[in-house]
Design a protein around this motif. Sequence first.
Motif, PDB file in Angstrom:
ATOM      1  N   PHE A   1      20.654  13.658 -11.148  1.00 46.59           N
ATOM      2  CA  PHE A   1      19.306  14.178 -11.335  1.00 46.59           C
ATOM      3  C   PHE A   1      18.306  13.458 -10.436  1.00 46.59           C
ATOM      4  CE2 PHE A   1      15.169  13.856 -13.483  1.00 46.59           C
ATOM      5  CZ  PHE A   1      14.781  15.183 -13.393  1.00 46.59           C
ATOM      6  N   LEU A   2      18.385  12.121 -10.371  1.00 51.32           N
ATOM      7  CA  LEU A   2      17.432  11.377  -9.549  1.00 51.32           C
ATOM      8  C   LEU A   2      17.586  11.695  -8.065  1.00 51.32           C
ATOM      9  CD1 LEU A   2      17.409   7.929 -11.391  1.00 51.32           C
ATOM     10  CD2 LEU A   2      15.630   9.710 -11.403  1.00 51.32           C
ATOM     11  N   ILE A   3      18.828  11.860  -7.611  1.00 51.21           N
ATOM     12  CA  ILE A   3      19.045  12.220  -6.206  1.00 51.21           C
ATOM     13  C   ILE A   3      18.504  13.625  -5.930  1.00 51.21           C
ATOM     14  CG2 ILE A   3      20.808  12.778  -4.483  1.00 51.21           C
ATOM     15  CD1 ILE A   3      22.428  10.397  -5.625  1.00 51.21           C
ATOM     16  N   SER A   4      18.782  14.573  -6.821  1.00 47.45           N
ATOM     17  CA  SER A   4      18.288  15.943  -6.590  1.00 47.45           C
ATOM     18  C   SER A   4      16.767  15.988  -6.647  1.00 47.45           C
ATOM     19  CB  SER A   4      18.896  16.920  -7.608  1.00 47.45           C
ATOM     20  OG  SER A   4      18.399  16.690  -8.912  1.00 47.45           O
ATOM     21  N   LEU A   5      16.177  15.211  -7.528  1.00 44.68           N
ATOM     22  CA  LEU A   5      14.715  15.153  -7.615  1.00 44.68           C
ATOM     23  C   LEU A   5      14.119  14.527  -6.353  1.00 44.68           C
ATOM     24  CD1 LEU A   5      12.466  15.879  -9.596  1.00 44.68           C
ATOM     25  CD2 LEU A   5      12.643  13.565 -10.517  1.00 44.68           C
ATOM     26  N   THR A   6      14.785  13.497  -5.845  1.00 45.96           N
ATOM     27  CA  THR A   6      14.338  12.866  -4.601  1.00 45.96           C
ATOM     28  C   THR A   6      14.351  13.863  -3.447  1.00 45.96           C
ATOM     29  OG1 THR A   6      15.125  10.702  -5.335  1.00 45.96           O
ATOM     30  CG2 THR A   6      14.817  10.999  -2.954  1.00 45.96           C
ATOM     31  N   PHE A   7      15.442  14.633  -3.346  1.00 48.49           N
ATOM     32  CA  PHE A   7      15.513  15.640  -2.278  1.00 48.49           C
ATOM     33  C   PHE A   7      14.472  16.736  -2.475  1.00 48.49           C
ATOM     34  CE2 PHE A   7      19.610  13.776  -1.172  1.00 48.49           C
ATOM     35  CZ  PHE A   7      19.528  13.804   0.216  1.00 48.49           C
ATOM     36  N   ALA A   8      14.180  17.089  -3.710  1.00 45.31           N
ATOM     37  CA  ALA A   8      13.133  18.087  -3.966  1.00 45.31           C
ATOM     38  C   ALA A   8      11.784  17.583  -3.455  1.00 45.31           C
ATOM     39  CB  ALA A   8      13.068  18.416  -5.455  1.00 45.31           C
ATOM     40  N   PHE A   9      11.500  16.291  -3.653  1.00 50.46           N
ATOM     41  CA  PHE A   9      10.253  15.709  -3.140  1.00 50.46           C
ATOM     42  C   PHE A   9      10.269  15.610  -1.618  1.00 50.46           C
ATOM     43  CE2 PHE A   9       9.489  13.898  -7.468  1.00 50.46           C
ATOM     44  CZ  PHE A   9       8.232  14.454  -7.653  1.00 50.46           C
ATOM     45  N   ILE A  10      11.401  15.186  -1.050  1.00 49.43           N
ATOM     46  CA  ILE A  10      11.501  15.051   0.407  1.00 49.43           C
ATOM     47  C   ILE A  10      11.247  16.392   1.090  1.00 49.43           C
ATOM     48  CG2 ILE A  10      13.146  14.669   2.310  1.00 49.43           C
ATOM     49  CD1 ILE A  10      14.376  12.409   0.577  1.00 49.43           C
ATOM     50  N   TYR A  11      11.852  17.448   0.542  1.00 46.95           N
ATOM     51  CA  TYR A  11      11.692  18.776   1.140  1.00 46.95           C
ATOM     52  C   TYR A  11      10.464  19.510   0.616  1.00 46.95           C
ATOM     53  CZ  TYR A  11      16.222  18.194   3.306  1.00 46.95           C
ATOM     54  OH  TYR A  11      17.268  17.734   4.069  1.00 46.95           O
ATOM     55  N   GLN A  12       9.658  18.826  -0.183  1.00 48.37           N
ATOM     56  CA  GLN A  12       8.411  19.356  -0.731  1.00 48.37           C
ATOM     57  C   GLN A  12       8.616  20.728  -1.378  1.00 48.37           C
ATOM     58  OE1 GLN A  12       5.655  19.134   2.548  1.00 48.37           O
ATOM     59  NE2 GLN A  12       5.667  16.907   2.544  1.00 48.37           N
ATOM     60  N   SER A  13       9.669  20.805  -2.207  1.00 45.58           N
ATOM     61  CA  SER A  13       9.982  22.059  -2.892  1.00 45.58           C
ATOM     62  C   SER A  13       8.915  22.375  -3.934  1.00 45.58           C
ATOM     63  CB  SER A  13      11.340  21.944  -3.603  1.00 45.58           C
ATOM     64  OG  SER A  13      12.348  21.672  -2.678  1.00 45.58           O
ATOM     65  N   LYS A  14       8.532  23.627  -3.958  1.00 42.05           N
ATOM     66  CA  LYS A  14       7.569  24.079  -4.952  1.00 42.05           C
ATOM     67  C   LYS A  14       8.241  24.167  -6.323  1.00 42.05           C
ATOM     68  CE  LYS A  14       6.119  28.342  -5.251  1.00 42.05           C
ATOM     69  NZ  LYS A  14       5.505  29.642  -4.994  1.00 42.05           N
ATOM     70  N   ASP A  15       9.495  24.586  -6.322  1.00 39.38           N
ATOM     71  CA  ASP A  15      10.279  24.703  -7.551  1.00 39.38           C
ATOM     72  C   ASP A  15      11.492  23.782  -7.462  1.00 39.38           C
ATOM     73  OD1 ASP A  15       8.662  26.795  -8.659  1.00 39.38           O
ATOM     74  OD2 ASP A  15       9.621  28.167  -7.236  1.00 39.38           O
ATOM     75  N   TYR A  16      11.838  23.167  -8.579  1.00 38.26           N
ATOM     76  CA  TYR A  16      12.987  22.266  -8.610  1.00 38.26           C
ATOM     77  C   TYR A  16      14.292  23.055  -8.505  1.00 38.26           C
ATOM     78  CZ  TYR A  16      16.618  19.230 -10.419  1.00 38.26           C
ATOM     79  OH  TYR A  16      17.782  18.527 -10.564  1.00 38.26           O
ATOM     80  N   ALA A  17      15.169  22.578  -7.641  1.00 42.70           N
ATOM     81  CA  ALA A  17      16.520  23.131  -7.515  1.00 42.70           C
ATOM     82  C   ALA A  17      17.487  21.946  -7.513  1.00 42.70           C
ATOM     83  CB  ALA A  17      16.663  23.933  -6.234  1.00 42.70           C
ATOM     84  N   PRO A  18      18.516  21.965  -8.353  1.00 41.69           N
ATOM     85  CA  PRO A  18      19.408  20.811  -8.459  1.00 41.69           C
ATOM     86  C   PRO A  18      20.347  20.623  -7.271  1.00 41.69           C
ATOM     87  CG  PRO A  18      20.207  22.582  -9.816  1.00 41.69           C
ATOM     88  CD  PRO A  18      18.875  23.014  -9.279  1.00 41.69           C
ATOM     89  N   SER A  19      20.435  21.636  -6.407  1.00 43.92           N
ATOM     90  CA  SER A  19      21.345  21.520  -5.271  1.00 43.92           C
ATOM     91  C   SER A  19      20.896  22.440  -4.141  1.00 43.92           C
ATOM     92  CB  SER A  19      22.772  21.859  -5.713  1.00 43.92           C
ATOM     93  OG  SER A  19      23.702  21.461  -4.729  1.00 43.92           O
ATOM     94  N   ALA A  20      21.758  22.551  -3.157  1.00 48.94           N
ATOM     95  CA  ALA A  20      21.455  23.340  -1.949  1.00 48.94           C
ATOM     96  C   ALA A  20      21.334  24.835  -2.277  1.00 48.94           C
ATOM     97  CB  ALA A  20      22.568  23.124  -0.926  1.00 48.94           C
ATOM     98  N   PRO A  21      20.645  25.586  -1.408  1.00 47.86           N
ATOM     99  CA  PRO A  21      20.477  27.025  -1.634  1.00 47.86           C
ATOM    100  C   PRO A  21      21.801  27.793  -1.796  1.00 47.86           C
ATOM    101  CG  PRO A  21      18.963  26.300   0.061  1.00 47.86           C
ATOM    102  CD  PRO A  21      19.853  25.130  -0.258  1.00 47.86           C
ATOM    103  N   THR A  22      22.848  27.378  -1.086  1.00 51.00           N
ATOM    104  CA  THR A  22      24.139  28.077  -1.240  1.00 51.00           C
ATOM    105  C   THR A  22      24.678  27.910  -2.656  1.00 51.00           C
ATOM    106  OG1 THR A  22      25.291  26.139  -0.349  1.00 51.00           O
ATOM    107  CG2 THR A  22      24.809  27.930   1.185  1.00 51.00           C
TER     108      THR A  22
END
Length: 148
Positions: free
Chosen positions: A20-41
């Motif tokens: 969860f912390l890694i996915s949240l970190t990537f969500a912040f890095i990519y400035q995602s508007k909506d949380y996604a736990p993994s890659a788009p695929t």
Amino acid sequence: MKKLISYLLRGITIGITTGFLISLTFAFIYQSKDYAPSAPTFMSHFSSSTSATAVSALLWALIGCVFAISSLAFEVDQWSITKQTIVHFLITYVGFTPLAILCGWFPLNFFWLSFFTLIFVIVYFIIWLTSMITARHEVRAFNAKLHD
């Protein structure tokens, strides 16, 4: 059996928390508007982000279990450190690789599997080397106290 359950519960907790912390970190890095736990695929396989997050949590829990169980290899006193390390490496690689693929972290083809394996070996070696250096220092400190 009690020890195994304890290891599994600790692994599940650490796996989900870390995932969860890694996915949240990537969500912040990519400035995602909506949380996604993994890659788009990975996300494309689910009808909602809630479903994807639930499956991700299950996969993170399983990853935690793999690493928790693999650490038991270092508790077999009859084995040499070399055998313990080889068994630990094999359990983590064989257990973690399919879970990483299911998480959508890389596609299943020769190039990406080779790249993943290379990165896995490098990271494993760095962690192993650090652990061995730390253990060597601890043994020297312990021996020094015995001789004082």
